[in-house]
Design an enzyme around this catalytic site. Structure first.
Site, PDB file in Angstrom:
ATOM      1  N   SER A 212     -39.213 -21.956 -21.935  1.00 35.62           N
ATOM      2  CA  SER A 212     -40.791 -21.239 -22.307  1.00 35.62           C
ATOM      3  C   SER A 212     -40.514 -22.173 -23.080  1.00 35.62           C
ATOM      4  CB  SER A 212     -40.967 -20.284 -23.301  1.00 35.62           C
ATOM      5  OG  SER A 212     -42.135 -20.200 -23.680  1.00 35.62           O
TER       6      SER A 212
ATOM      7  N   HIS B   3     -42.752 -22.102 -19.364  1.00 37.08           N
ATOM      8  CA  HIS B   3     -43.938 -21.557 -19.332  1.00 37.08           C
ATOM      9  C   HIS B   3     -44.614 -22.940 -19.936  1.00 37.08           C
ATOM     10  CE1 HIS B   3     -42.126 -17.282 -20.557  1.00 37.08           C
ATOM     11  NE2 HIS B   3     -42.991 -17.605 -19.007  1.00 37.08           N
TER      12      HIS B   3
ATOM     13  N   ASP C  32     -39.625 -12.879 -21.786  1.00 33.42           N
ATOM     14  CA  ASP C  32     -39.371 -12.866 -20.624  1.00 33.42           C
ATOM     15  C   ASP C  32     -38.166 -13.798 -20.099  1.00 33.42           C
ATOM     16  OD1 ASP C  32     -40.744 -12.796 -18.339  1.00 33.42           O
ATOM     17  OD2 ASP C  32     -41.680 -15.044 -18.488  1.00 33.42           O
TER      18      ASP C  32
END
Length: 874
Positions: A20, A47, A138
């Site tokens: 991310s 992400h 995540d």
């Protein structure tokens, strides 16, 4: 656990990378370290902003020696290829293909959890998951699914990751490797390539013994009693990573690289756990064992004590706490319940103390547990505070740690199966010492193969290996030749029947030591220690509290009497390893040691500091050796000293700043003097410049007069331009009129062309018109179309039409050339031709072609007209 079947043509391994915040830089470094012959596909889920087009694939393509593919639709996987998933879609894996899916509510896009879960179902233990820098959690839930099928988990070193939240969100017991970003690519390559187990002719036992001895010396953890097959299998994985060909090579690598010791220990540790693992077993505990323990607890002061040995990341002890809390309900605050949770892995214990778990870890838990005993957070769900306070976590090696007394239930599953029989029996003896005799239960679980002695335990449930302790009080077992910190000899209660030796003396290798009058110590506490302003605690060599006064209980956060409890696990907030090392040093060297300024862990608000002074004492000749621990609160002294140090540091900084300021002022004064001299010189230069400017002004006045003359010339030119403009406007009007005439002419030509086409189509004989320098078909009638087998040839070039005429094509081409060259009509000889009639029957005819040149309005050749007529056969 079933391993997914590999489909034909599907790559044998798969690598999934999730990241991310800060991930683009990390991914660029990682792909640049991959070799060109990487033997597996790589899927990257990064992400990104779903509203903006992503250029991640092009960025990685410049750095990667492997081809990079941007996934936009269902895509098959190929080894040695990097696949970048889109920023606005989720991705799953099915049958060896990457499949984009619609949005899943509540998940960041693309969801790393969703990708890992679907990939684990397809690839099983052939999946390698890598979690890099990023904020949030995540990937933590998906990583658990990967571990459940035997896959490998690698995380970027949180200390070097720009955003460590995502790597830290994974349970430490589920992580196989922690590596800096530069080492991850080669590490994955080595894992996939693998290495063979040691050859049989190698001196296996000697090399393995040397490795385990080295590990024991440097970690104080003894793996020599673990099963050899399990140890060898895990060593072989580390050999692949470190490129060691033999066990002896790997031992040399261990000696040269101390950090590898920690990696090997992590590979040895067992990492499988979950809430209420084996639900039927917990149902048996709830329905049979727990009611008996609760009834026994009601008769003994509403006290229950449990021990979860080998607790990993804490799911098992929390399951016990959830179970007893649910059974007691509103009665729970009236009980004193402690769940001791121990494990050899310090990282797992640290993770368990947080009590925070990803969402999918709670999937199989009953809904009422989740709603009543968990708090939802950004990172997942957290155990409520009353249950967290009920569980006491501590690092402990079962082969060396001290047992907990008066335990009602010991849960030890999937631990003993990795021990040799000798160590299994030693641990079972520890459990026998800890359990309430005739009322304590041991829960081993169906996977364990150890068989407790019938003289000590009675089997009450065969399937789940549940035993009841039946023996009387026994001494704590000790290990022969243990290293410092091993289990010491037992301390026996004065009321327990025991054979007193003729000449009592203490020996750390003996399991029998003299008894002592505990009641006498308790009376000493009531009469003397209670009035001391200093906290005093007496413990024996097993860390058991013999007596403790009120100030010590207050300072150490011990709410009950504390007697007979394990000092290391009962005292809240003390640094476990440091205190235990100090106590062991006192008993070993018979000296006094002081642990100054110990900061209490887990204290909210301002930190608190204690000083422990530990002294070895013997209350009576040849009696058991004890340790007296004096506890002092030095928070105020530490705070005052630190304030003074801060003031001194501040004064030094101010003095340093003052000296720097003085120095800067001196430098600025000198700079001002230099600037003054420069200004004086500049003033003189300005006076000279003024004179020059005055002369320049006179030149400007002369130039102005010249400009006025030029302006008059420009006005004259402007009048001429206006006249030219009027001429151009007249010319433009003429061009417009000419353009109108050309448009009228074009309309007439178009009308003539349409009329020509109509005439051609109505002509009673076959006609085809070819236009332009390339002689393209402009029009033809139905009669001529039958000669071309009814083909639609409008716009075709002559060369494309001739082959439809068969043998007549060559004479026709020659006729056209002659007609254009001579600018006159030319007729070909009659050529045989086969034509289909209206009824479909074929008829043999002879056709002669007449070619006439066509001219444009200027008399130039603009094409030809071809007539075809039947010639009677004579």
């Amino acid at each position: 656990m079933s391993i997914p079947e590999q489909l034909p043509g599907q790559p044998s391994d798969l690598v999934v990378i999730g990241s991310s915040a800060g991930g683009i830089e990390a991914l660029s470094i990682l792909v640049s370290t991959l070799p060109a012959d990487f033997p597996a596909p790589i899927i990257i889920a990064q992400h990104l902003d779903p509203q903006r087009p992503s250029s991640l694939a092009s960025i990685l393509e410049r750095r990667s020696p492997l081809p990079v593919v941007q996934v936009s639709s269902t895509t098959p996987l190929h080894s040695g290829t990097v696949y970048v998933v889109p920023s606005n879609r989720h991705i799953v894996l099915r049958d060896g293909h990457i499949i984009p899916e619609e949005d899943h509510r509540g998940r960041p896009r693309p969801s790393i959890d969703l990708l890992l879960s679907s990939a684990s179902a397809v690839y099983g233990d052939r999946l390698i998951a890598i979690i890099l820098t990023g904020s949030g959690s995540d990937g933590a839930a998906g990583a658990i699914d990967v571990k459940n099928v035997g896959g490998t988990i690698i995380i970027q070193n949180p200390q070097t990751a720009r955003y460590p939240s995502m790597p830290l969100a994974l349970p430490p017991t589920g992580v196989d490797h922690v590596a800096d970003i530069e080492r991850i690519g080669p590490l994955v390559y080595d894992i996939i390539k693998g290495i063979a187990l040691p050859e049989p002719q190698e001196r296996l036992h000697d090399s393995l013994r040397d490795i385990l001895n080295y590990i024991s010396r440097h970690t104080n953890i003894d793996f020599r009693q673990y099963k050899q097959s399990t140890i060898l299998r895990r060593i072989s994985r580390r050999m692949a990573v470190t490129h060691s060909q033999t066990l002896q090579d790997y031992l040399h690598y261990l000696e040269a690289h101390p950090f590898e010791v920690g990696e090997l220990v992590m590979a040895f540790l067992i990492k499988v756990t979950e809430f209420f693992r084996d639900p039927d077993a917990f149902s048996y505990l709830r329905e049979v064992v727990m009611p008996l323990l609760i009834e026994h607890g009601r008769q003994h002061g509403r006290v229950l004590r449990f021990w979860s040995a080998g607790c990993a990341t804490g799911e098992e002890p929390y399951s016990l706490a959830l179970l007893i809390a649910d059974m007691l309900g509103a009665e729970l605050p009236e009980w004193n319940i402690k769940v001791f949770a121990t494990d050899i892995d310090e990282g797992a214990i640290t993770y368990a103390r947080r009590g925070i778990y990803p969402r999918n870890v709670l999937d199989n838990m009953p809904d009422h547990y989740r709603s009543r005993y968990f708090e939802q957070m950004d990172l997942g769900f957290r155990i409520v505070k009353p249950l967290r306070q009920m569980v006491i976590f501590g690092q402990q090696d079962l082969s060396r740690g001290a047992p907990f007394p008066r335990i009602d239930l010991v849960v030890c599953r999937n631990v003993l199966i990795y021990f040799k029989p000798e160590l299994q029996q030693q641990v079972l003896d520890i459990f026998a010492y800890s359990l309430h005799h005739a009322s304590g239960y041991l829960f081993l679980g169906k996977a364990e193969t150890a068989r407790p002695s019938k003289a000590t335990f009675e089997l009450v449930e065969k399937r789940w290996k549940v035993y009841r302790c039946t023996s009387g009080p026994i001494p704590v077992p000790s290990r022969q030749g243990s290293a410092p910190g091993a289990l010491p000899a037992a301390y026996r209660s004065g009321s327990a029947p025991a054979q007193q030796p003729t000449e009592p003396r203490y020996n750390e290798h003996e399991s029998q030591i003299p008894t002592m009058d505990v009641a006498q110590l308790r009376r000493l506490n009531e009469t003397l220690l209670r009035f001391l302003p200093l906290g005093i605690t007496l413990i024996d060599r097993t860390y058991r509290i013999i007596t403790i006064n009120g100030p010590a209980r207050r300072l150490l956060g011990i709410r009950d009497s504390g007697n007979d409890q394990d000092f290391l696990h009962t005292a809240r907030g003390l640094p476990y390893t440091q205190v235990r090392t100090g106590i062991d040093l006192v008993f070993r060297e018979h000296t006094t040691t002081t642990l100054p300024e110990l900061e209490l862990e887990g204290v909210l608000g301002n930190p608190r500091y204690l000083t422990l002074s530990i002294t070895a004492i013997t209350l009576e000749p040849n009696g058991p050796e004890l340790a007296m621990i004096s506890v002092s609160d030095v928070t105020e002294q530490v705070q005052t000293r630190r304030k003074l140090e801060a003031v001194q540091i501040e004064q030094k900084q101010l003095l340093s700043e003052l000296n720097s300021t003085n120095q800067r002022l001196s430098e600025m004064n000198k700079e001002l003097q230099d600037a003054n001299e420069e200004l004086q010189a500049a003033n003189e230069e300005m006076m000279l410049t003024q004179e020059e400017l005055q002369a320049t002004n006179e030149e400007f006045e002369a130039t102005n007069e010249e400009l006025q003359a030029t302006n008059e010339e420009l006005e004259t030119n402007n009048e001429e331009l206006q006249a030219t403009n009027e001429e151009l406007e007249a010319t433009n009007d003429e061009l417009n009129a000419r353009s109108s005439e050309l448009q009228d002419l074009a309309r007439k030509l178009e009308s003539e062309r349409i009329r020509l086409i109509g005439m051609v189509e109505l002509a009673p004989f076959a006609i085809m018109v070819l236009r332009g320098p390339e002689l393209a078909v402009e029009t033809l009638n139905a009669s001529f179309a039958r000669l071309l087998a009814g083909r639609e040839v409008h716009g075709w070039l002559l060369e494309d039409v001739l082959h439809l005429l068969g043998g007549a094509g060559t004479p026709l081409m020659q006729a056209i050339r002659e007609a254009q060259y001579q600018d006159a009509a030319y007729t070909t000889p009659a050529c045989p031709f086969t034509i289909a009639g209206v009824d479909g029957a074929l008829a043999e005819r002879h056709i002669a072609f007449t070619v006439l040149p066509i001219h444009d309005g200027d008399g130039h050749s603009d094409g030809v007209m071809v007539y075809a007529e039947d010639v009677p056969v004579r």
